[in-house]
Design a protein around this motif. Sequence first.
Motif: not given
Length: 320
Positions: A245, A258, A293, A298-300, A302-304
Motif C-alpha cells: 500500500g 496515479k 487496472n 486507485n481505490t480498485v 488499494q481496497d484489495e
Amino acid sequence: MKKIKNILLVIVSMVLVLSLVSCKKKDSDKINPPKNPTGTIDDSDKTEKDKAAIMKDFDNVLKTNDLSKVIGFIDDNIKGLSQIEGDKMVLDLEVALEEFLNPTMDSIFKADPNGELINIAESDLFFPKEKIKDIESETLKNEVTKLMENKYKLINLEGSFYPIIDYENLKQYNNYVSDEIKEYIEIKAIDSNSPVVIDAGLLISYDDLASRILKVENYIQRYSQGQKHEEVLRLYRSKLALYLGGADNTPIFVNDTKKIKDDVLESYKKTLNTKDSVTAHIVNKYVNLIEKNDFIINTVVQDEVVSLVNEALSILEVSK
C-alpha cells in the motif's frame, strides 16, 4: 506529544511493531523449537538445582524494576546456563526494556529542556555515542550514558531524540540463546539499525523492504510454534501492508498520473519470483490486479490490500 509517542511506538514495533498448499514447504523443512533444547553453553559446572536458584534470583531482580541490575545479573550469570534459561533471560529483558521505554523518554526530555542533544547531533538519525562527551549538562550526560548502558539508543524524530531498544546490543547474548531467539533478535536489529518508516515516509528501498518481509516470512515458517510467533506475525502484517500500500509520504504511485512507480513495480516482479513463498503468491495476485487496472493505483487496487494481507496471514496460520 501524543503524535510523537505514536510514531515512536510504530518504529519500536517495526525499530521503536505464509504459503498455498502448492507452495507449502514440506513438514520436514520446518524447524520448530524443541520443547527441551539440548544445546547448552558451558553449563558443566552448574547443576539443575544451581540453575533453578539462579533463575529464582533473576525473577527477584526483575521485581526491583532496576534495568542496570537486571542487565548486570544477566551478564554475570547467563554464560553457565542452558539455552532454555538464556532465552528466558533475554526475552524478559526485552519486556523490561519495553516497559521502561516511556519513563526513559520522560527522563531524557526532563534533562534536555533546551534541545542540547539535537544541537550536538543535528541531523544524525541516531545520537552518536562518541558525542556524549560533548554534552555540557552533567545531568543530561549521565542520563544518556545510563540509557546506552541499559541497551537503548536515541533516534531523531521531528527534531528531538527519543529512546528505542538497541537490538544490535542484545546480540552479545547470541552464544547463550536458541537459534529461534538469535534469529528474532537479528530481525529486530535490522529495523532498529535502519528504521523502515519515520514520519509516514519510507526510509529504505522497496527491494530492501521486500528482503526484510521475506526474512520475516522465513522465520515464521521455521518457528511456527515459537515463542515469538505472534509478534513476528504482526511484524509481517505491517511490513507487507506497507509494501503493497505504500506510506502516506511515500506512495507507490506517481502523484499526477496515479500510475505505479517503476521501481515499485520492478520490486514486485522480483519478489513474485521467489520460490516457496507466501509473499510471492500474494504479490503475484497484486501485480495481476494492477495490470488489469492499466497500472493505475486507485481505490480498485488499494481496497484489495487489506484482504491480500489477511490472505497471507491465513495461509501462514494454516501452514503451521
